[in-house]
Design an enzyme around this catalytic site. Structure first.
Site, PDB file in Angstrom:
ATOM      1  N   ARG A  71       0.981  -1.154  -0.040  1.00 11.22           N
ATOM      2  CA  ARG A  71      -0.078   0.048  -0.003  1.00 11.22           C
ATOM      3  C   ARG A  71       0.711   1.178   0.264  1.00 11.22           C
ATOM      4  O   ARG A  71       0.549   2.438  -0.723  1.00 11.22           O
ATOM      5  CB  ARG A  71      -0.956  -0.100   1.248  1.00 11.22           C
ATOM      6  CG  ARG A  71      -1.879   1.236   1.098  1.00 11.22           C
ATOM      7  CD  ARG A  71      -2.710   1.333   2.421  1.00 11.22           C
ATOM      8  NE  ARG A  71      -2.100   1.544   3.666  1.00 11.22           N
ATOM      9  CZ  ARG A  71      -2.040   0.423   4.800  1.00 11.22           C
ATOM     10  NH1 ARG A  71      -2.336  -0.768   4.491  1.00 11.22           N
ATOM     11  NH2 ARG A  71      -1.296   0.661   5.722  1.00 11.22           N
ATOM     12  N   TYR A 124     -14.477  20.151 -11.991  1.00 14.66           N
ATOM     13  CA  TYR A 124     -14.756  18.794 -12.529  1.00 14.66           C
ATOM     14  C   TYR A 124     -15.751  18.383 -11.502  1.00 14.66           C
ATOM     15  O   TYR A 124     -15.973  18.589 -10.306  1.00 14.66           O
ATOM     16  CB  TYR A 124     -13.819  17.754 -12.384  1.00 14.66           C
ATOM     17  CG  TYR A 124     -13.863  16.612 -12.405  1.00 14.66           C
ATOM     18  CD1 TYR A 124     -14.758  15.971 -13.523  1.00 14.66           C
ATOM     19  CD2 TYR A 124     -13.594  15.471 -11.580  1.00 14.66           C
ATOM     20  CE1 TYR A 124     -14.857  14.669 -13.704  1.00 14.66           C
ATOM     21  CE2 TYR A 124     -13.710  14.060 -11.553  1.00 14.66           C
ATOM     22  CZ  TYR A 124     -14.531  13.617 -12.798  1.00 14.66           C
ATOM     23  OH  TYR A 124     -14.973  12.319 -12.817  1.00 14.66           O
ATOM     24  N   ASP A 196      -4.991  21.471 -10.967  1.00 15.42           N
ATOM     25  CA  ASP A 196      -5.201  20.359 -11.722  1.00 15.42           C
ATOM     26  C   ASP A 196      -4.879  20.610 -13.280  1.00 15.42           C
ATOM     27  O   ASP A 196      -5.603  21.393 -13.793  1.00 15.42           O
ATOM     28  CB  ASP A 196      -6.762  20.183 -11.460  1.00 15.42           C
ATOM     29  CG  ASP A 196      -7.158  18.739 -12.225  1.00 15.42           C
ATOM     30  OD1 ASP A 196      -6.419  18.336 -13.452  1.00 15.42           O
ATOM     31  OD2 ASP A 196      -8.120  18.251 -12.002  1.00 15.42           O
ATOM     32  N   LYS A 221      -6.340   9.930 -17.977  1.00 15.06           N
ATOM     33  CA  LYS A 221      -6.507  10.732 -19.304  1.00 15.06           C
ATOM     34  C   LYS A 221      -5.322  10.891 -20.245  1.00 15.06           C
ATOM     35  O   LYS A 221      -4.834   9.816 -20.418  1.00 15.06           O
ATOM     36  CB  LYS A 221      -6.984  12.080 -18.748  1.00 15.06           C
ATOM     37  CG  LYS A 221      -8.137  12.147 -17.466  1.00 15.06           C
ATOM     38  CD  LYS A 221      -9.237  11.293 -18.258  1.00 15.06           C
ATOM     39  CE  LYS A 221     -10.585  11.663 -17.426  1.00 15.06           C
ATOM     40  NZ  LYS A 221     -10.298  11.294 -15.924  1.00 15.06           N
TER      41      LYS A 221
END
Length: 409
Positions: A71, A124, A196, A221
């Site tokens: 993790r 977003y 962002d 993306k």
């Protein structure tokens, strides 16, 4: 069994690359085949934990910051973190399972009850849900501001403000915000700025060069670019990234990126610059076609001279990217008719894929209202708006498909 000496090789390799070009670093930085049996491609380490020859070695791994459990650490994801940080001009990076995991890790690690977060008025849609519904539950106040006028930021910042956060280009209209102007205002009040930069990628825009402190990407993306995995990234100074890793990833969100996803994103990263050139060139050609079409009421693309942020886009972006938005004179019904006529472009909600993807936000919003009565369009998004992510197909084929779908409306 993991040889911890190899881990140092990963971190130390390619220091010489600082003078190399972007594309060379996107292919080679932070990976030395000599450390992995001369394999040219980074291995995928599918392990949940690590074994050590002695208690002392176990202690040493723990002292390096969680190099005990998958993790918190994986050799494949570390290569990706190092490479992304290098390309963005950052000291360090952290990759996570999704872009929203990156945003959640950012705000939940750096803000506490009573703190304030300033955001641009348009974000977003899932980020909007987080700042409107999620953060207030933890006692974090969110202050929306129209950051297209950076001067408004000074009045919004208080002694409790810890972070200013915005996108540029802004989803879905591809509005452009002036990173340098916003950072100057925020830093004057000793507040950090996070950007962002998903719509641009580091191939076209590097916000740290314009004064931002942190950069967020949805790796899903453009950076991955093939529509086959999810991922997110946070990039910035080493001290802040250590905090994000040790609190956000380790025990707040635990939103680990899988090693296989890291491998796929590393693969996509190697062609990022080439893909962004094609995305941008095709999008500009399509934007100009749409702007001249009688059925089209308006077009928003950063490198169109008609775009309000054209000068700022030319200052802080190398090219305009592959995202554009446009509206039809025929409004909501016309948009739905046009979308249904498309034969080549794919009706889908993501972006940055090799395939061209197109969607109509108002249609999805109305569908969602059947289960979420509070669903609404983002600020500035009209019912006629169509968002187009221009892919890598032959641009003349894309133009022909759009033209036949637009005639007559």
């Amino acid at each position: 069994m993991t040889d911890t000496s190899d881990l140092g090789d990963i971190r130390g390799h390619a220091d010489h690359s600082s003078n190399l070009g972007f594309d060379t670093r996107a292919i080679h930085h932070a990976f030395d085949p000599a450390g992995f049996s001369r394999a040219v491609k980074p291995p995928v380490f599918l392990t949940s934990t690590y074994g050590f020859e002695s208690v002392a070695e176990n202690d040493a791994a723990a002292a390096l910051g969680g190099r005990l459990y998958a993790r918190e650490y994986n050799p494949t994801t570390e290569i990706l973190e190092q490479r992304l940080a290098n390309l963005e001009g950052a000291e360090a990076g952290l990759v996570l399972s999704t872009g929203m995991a990156a945003f959640g890790t950012l705000v939940l690690s750096l803000l506490s009850q009573g703190d304030e977060l300033v955001v641009h008025k348009t974000l977003y849609s899932n980020t909007v849900a987080m700042v409107e519904q999620g953060l207030p539950r933890f006692g974090i106040k969110v202050v929306p501001v129209d950051l297209s006028e950076p001067g408004k930021l000074n009045a919004a910042i208080t002694e409790r403000t810890r972070l200013v956060y915005f996108e540029t280009p802004v989803n879905p209209l591809s509005a452009i915000l002036d990173i340098a102007a916003i950072a100057e205002q925020a830093h004057a009040r000793k507040v950090k700025v996070a950007v962002d930069s998903t719509f641009a990628s580091p191939a076209l825009q590097r916000p740290l060069e314009y004064g931002a402190d942190l950069v967020l990407h949805s790796l899903t993306k453009y950076i991955n670019g093939h529509g086959d995995t999810l991922g997110g990234a946070l990039l910035g100074d080493a001290e802040t990234l250590h905090t994000l890793h040790e609190t956000g990833l380790r025990y707040i969100t635990g939103a680990t990126l899988s090693p296989l996803s890291a491998f796929l994103i590393l693969r996509g990263l190697k062609t990022l610059s080439l893909r962004m050139e094609r995305h941008s060139a095709s999008a500009l050609k399509i934007a100009r076609m749409l702007e001249a079409h009688p059925a089209v009421a308006w077009v928003s693309y950063p490198f169109l001279e008609s775009h309000p942020g054209f000068a700022t886009a030319r200052k802080q972006m190398a090219q305009g990217s592959g995202m554009l938005a446009f509206g039809l004179h025929a409004g909501f019904d016309g948009a739905r008719t046009m979308m249904d006529r498309l034969k080549l472009l794919t009706r889908a909600v993501s972006l940055g894929d090799a395939d061209s993807l197109i969607y109509h936000p108002a249609s999805l919003m109305r569908a969602r209202q059947s289960i979420r009565k509070d669903a609404q369009l983002a600020d500035g998004v009209g019912e006629e708006l169509i968002r187009l992510s221009v892919g890598l197909e032959d641009v003349n084929d894309l133009i022909a498909d759009l033209q036949q779908a637009l005639q007559p409306l």
